[in-house]
Write a protein that holds these residues in place. Structure first.
Motif, PDB file in Angstrom:
ATOM      1  N   GLU A 222       6.651  36.391  22.820  1.00 28.05           N
ATOM      2  CA  GLU A 222       5.682  37.146  22.486  1.00 28.05           C
ATOM      3  C   GLU A 222       5.229  37.880  24.192  1.00 28.05           C
ATOM      4  N   GLY A 223       5.507  36.942  25.108  1.00 28.54           N
ATOM      5  CA  GLY A 223       5.342  37.995  26.387  1.00 28.54           C
ATOM      6  C   GLY A 223       6.536  38.885  26.641  1.00 28.54           C
ATOM      7  N   GLU A 224       7.191  38.680  26.083  1.00 29.76           N
ATOM      8  CA  GLU A 224       9.072  39.375  26.381  1.00 29.76           C
ATOM      9  C   GLU A 224       8.630  40.480  25.806  1.00 29.76           C
ATOM     10  N   GLN A 225       8.504  39.983  24.672  1.00 31.21           N
ATOM     11  CA  GLN A 225       8.578  41.747  23.258  1.00 31.21           C
ATOM     12  C   GLN A 225       7.815  42.934  24.393  1.00 31.21           C
ATOM     13  N   ALA A 226       6.873  42.477  25.364  1.00 30.20           N
ATOM     14  CA  ALA A 226       5.182  43.674  25.340  1.00 30.20           C
ATOM     15  C   ALA A 226       5.836  44.044  26.723  1.00 30.20           C
ATOM     16  N   LYS A 227       6.985  42.669  27.697  1.00 28.79           N
ATOM     17  CA  LYS A 227       7.425  43.636  28.752  1.00 28.79           C
ATOM     18  C   LYS A 227       7.657  44.302  28.166  1.00 28.79           C
ATOM     19  N   ALA A 228       9.922  44.373  26.949  1.00 24.82           N
ATOM     20  CA  ALA A 228       9.946  45.168  26.574  1.00 24.82           C
ATOM     21  C   ALA A 228       9.680  46.342  25.361  1.00 24.82           C
ATOM     22  N   ALA A 229       8.759  46.540  25.604  1.00 31.40           N
ATOM     23  CA  ALA A 229       8.145  47.718  24.632  1.00 31.40           C
ATOM     24  C   ALA A 229       7.172  49.169  25.324  1.00 31.40           C
ATOM     25  N   ALA A 230       7.014  47.139  26.534  1.00 30.29           N
ATOM     26  CA  ALA A 230       6.013  48.888  28.200  1.00 30.29           C
ATOM     27  C   ALA A 230       7.380  49.661  27.865  1.00 30.29           C
ATOM     28  N   VAL A 231       8.793  49.148  28.331  1.00 33.13           N
ATOM     29  CA  VAL A 231       9.777  50.059  28.960  1.00 33.13           C
ATOM     30  C   VAL A 231       9.999  50.868  28.115  1.00 33.13           C
ATOM     31  N   LEU A 232      10.515  50.499  27.127  1.00 34.53           N
ATOM     32  CA  LEU A 232      11.376  51.962  25.804  1.00 34.53           C
ATOM     33  C   LEU A 232       9.514  52.768  25.929  1.00 34.53           C
ATOM     34  N   GLN A 233       8.558  52.512  25.969  1.00 37.28           N
ATOM     35  CA  GLN A 233       7.312  53.705  25.779  1.00 37.28           C
ATOM     36  C   GLN A 233       7.323  54.345  26.760  1.00 37.28           C
ATOM     37  N   LEU A 234       8.028  53.887  28.086  1.00 36.03           N
ATOM     38  CA  LEU A 234       7.396  54.559  29.067  1.00 36.03           C
ATOM     39  C   LEU A 234       8.773  55.699  28.652  1.00 36.03           C
ATOM     40  N   LEU A 235      10.338  54.814  28.788  1.00 35.62           N
ATOM     41  CA  LEU A 235      10.234  56.229  28.360  1.00 35.62           C
ATOM     42  C   LEU A 235      10.561  57.599  27.161  1.00 35.62           C
ATOM     43  N   TYR A 236      10.260  57.252  26.441  1.00 36.93           N
ATOM     44  CA  TYR A 236       9.582  57.548  25.721  1.00 36.93           C
ATOM     45  C   TYR A 236       7.867  58.269  25.829  1.00 36.93           C
ATOM     46  N   SER A 237       8.213  59.044  26.675  1.00 36.86           N
ATOM     47  CA  SER A 237       6.601  59.428  27.105  1.00 36.86           C
ATOM     48  C   SER A 237       6.847  60.866  27.949  1.00 36.86           C
ATOM     49  N   ALA A 238       5.286  61.569  27.942  1.00 33.97           N
ATOM     50  CA  ALA A 238       5.824  62.384  28.950  1.00 33.97           C
ATOM     51  C   ALA A 238       5.834  62.764  30.473  1.00 33.97           C
TER      52      ALA A 238
ATOM     53  N   ALA B 232      19.472  61.426  29.438  1.00 37.83           N
ATOM     54  CA  ALA B 232      19.986  60.472  29.516  1.00 37.83           C
ATOM     55  C   ALA B 232      18.871  59.508  28.972  1.00 37.83           C
ATOM     56  N   LEU B 233      17.815  60.403  28.397  1.00 32.44           N
ATOM     57  CA  LEU B 233      16.494  58.708  27.647  1.00 32.44           C
ATOM     58  C   LEU B 233      17.190  58.442  26.739  1.00 32.44           C
ATOM     59  N   GLY B 234      18.089  59.243  25.857  1.00 32.41           N
ATOM     60  CA  GLY B 234      18.919  58.594  25.058  1.00 32.41           C
ATOM     61  C   GLY B 234      20.223  56.825  25.433  1.00 32.41           C
ATOM     62  N   TRP B 235      20.542  57.325  26.374  1.00 27.64           N
ATOM     63  CA  TRP B 235      21.223  56.480  27.027  1.00 27.64           C
ATOM     64  C   TRP B 235      20.485  55.130  27.381  1.00 27.64           C
ATOM     65  N   ALA B 236      19.624  55.043  27.962  1.00 30.00           N
ATOM     66  CA  ALA B 236      18.979  53.688  28.732  1.00 30.00           C
ATOM     67  C   ALA B 236      17.966  53.516  27.007  1.00 30.00           C
ATOM     68  N   THR B 237      17.707  53.831  26.391  1.00 30.22           N
ATOM     69  CA  THR B 237      16.575  53.205  25.580  1.00 30.22           C
ATOM     70  C   THR B 237      17.896  52.677  24.311  1.00 30.22           C
ATOM     71  N   GLU B 238      19.189  53.344  24.396  1.00 33.47           N
ATOM     72  CA  GLU B 238      20.231  53.027  23.560  1.00 33.47           C
ATOM     73  C   GLU B 238      21.000  51.497  24.124  1.00 33.47           C
ATOM     74  N   ALA B 239      20.857  51.902  25.766  1.00 30.20           N
ATOM     75  CA  ALA B 239      21.320  50.191  26.404  1.00 30.20           C
ATOM     76  C   ALA B 239      20.482  49.270  26.184  1.00 30.20           C
ATOM     77  N   LEU B 240      18.908  49.919  26.463  1.00 27.12           N
ATOM     78  CA  LEU B 240      17.731  48.563  26.382  1.00 27.12           C
ATOM     79  C   LEU B 240      17.788  48.024  24.759  1.00 27.12           C
ATOM     80  N   LEU B 241      18.105  48.492  23.940  1.00 30.40           N
ATOM     81  CA  LEU B 241      17.833  48.398  22.551  1.00 30.40           C
ATOM     82  C   LEU B 241      19.324  47.359  21.639  1.00 30.40           C
ATOM     83  N   ALA B 242      19.719  48.004  23.112  1.00 33.31           N
ATOM     84  CA  ALA B 242      21.440  46.965  22.316  1.00 33.31           C
ATOM     85  C   ALA B 242      21.018  45.980  23.209  1.00 33.31           C
ATOM     86  N   ASP B 243      21.055  45.629  24.384  1.00 25.61           N
ATOM     87  CA  ASP B 243      20.635  44.221  24.914  1.00 25.61           C
ATOM     88  C   ASP B 243      19.390  43.662  24.415  1.00 25.61           C
TER      89      ASP B 243
END
Length: 218
Positions: A145-161, A181-192
């Motif tokens: 759960e704690g690791e999920q929160a970290k990952a969610a925070a970074v993904l949400q940052l990429l998907y933001s103003a 750029a944002l699509g590449w970073a998001t795709e890489a994180l999701l794949a990881d």
């Protein structure tokens, strides 16, 4: 008789919605005129030409009024993309989200740089957290759960103003280059996330970077 009741009920709903939008338009105008300062409910009521009681009836709390303001501004500025419903949806929505920001840059910047804009934006924080935690849960269900929160925070940052503004102002990236750029970073994180199982997202302090991995194959 039932048709008359239905007509009257629909009319009341339309009138209530019109009043709600008038309140939100008044709030938005006062915020803009006040340089981002938060107007009182009395000032909002006076601008909307309704009573304070009417404002409270539609928005019983300040948080609900700010949330309504954020949604009103999104509709006004054409930001209708909404929260992602899964990993694939997150990737698909990056382009239309960035396009909506590019269409109204001054308004978007004001929303994340003024006190009132940030307050309105924060009213949707619970929904943001829920949406991005759900994305991570789908991508990496075994992640603690704690690791999920970290990952969610970074993904949400990429998907933001905030990410949009940083790319725009610091790197002069807008439009498709920013989406790439944002699509590449998001795709890489999701794949990881998909491949790591329950492993922590913290970097391995004993991992060694291999420069040869960057060399093209002969």
């Amino acid at each position: 008789m039932s048709s008359v009741r239905s007509y009257n009920s629909a009319l009341r709903r339309d009138q209530a919605e019109a009043t709600r939008e008038r309140i939100l338009a008044a709030m938005a105008a006062l915020v803009e005129e006040g340089g981002g300062q938060e107007p009182t409910n009395r000032a909002v009521a006076e601008r909307a030409q309704v009573t304070e009681v009417t404002v409270y009836r539609h928005f019983p709390s300040r948080e609900l009024l700010l949330k309504g303001l954020w949604e009103h501004l999104n509709r006004k500025d054409g930001v209708r993309v909404g929260m992602p419903e899964g990993p694939a949806d997150l990737l698909a929505k990056i382009k239309p989200l960035m396009a909506s920001f590019d269409a109204s840059p001054a308004q978007i910047i004001a929303r994340i740089t003024t006190q009132q804009g940030r307050a309105a934006r924060s009213s949707l924080d619970p929904e943001r957290r829920e949406a991005f935690l759900a994305v991570v849960a789908q991508a990496a269900p075994a992640l603690p759960e704690g690791e999920q929160a970290k990952a969610a925070a970074v993904l949400q940052l990429l998907y933001s103003a905030y990410a949009w503004l940083s790319l725009r102002e610091q790197w002069n990236l807008a439009g498709q280059p920013a989406v790439d750029a944002l699509g590449w970073a998001t795709e890489a994180l999701l794949a990881d996330l998909k491949s790591r199982g329950a492993a922590s997202i913290a970097p391995d302090p004993f991992a060694q970077f291999d420069p040869s991995a960057l060399q093209p194959e002969s």
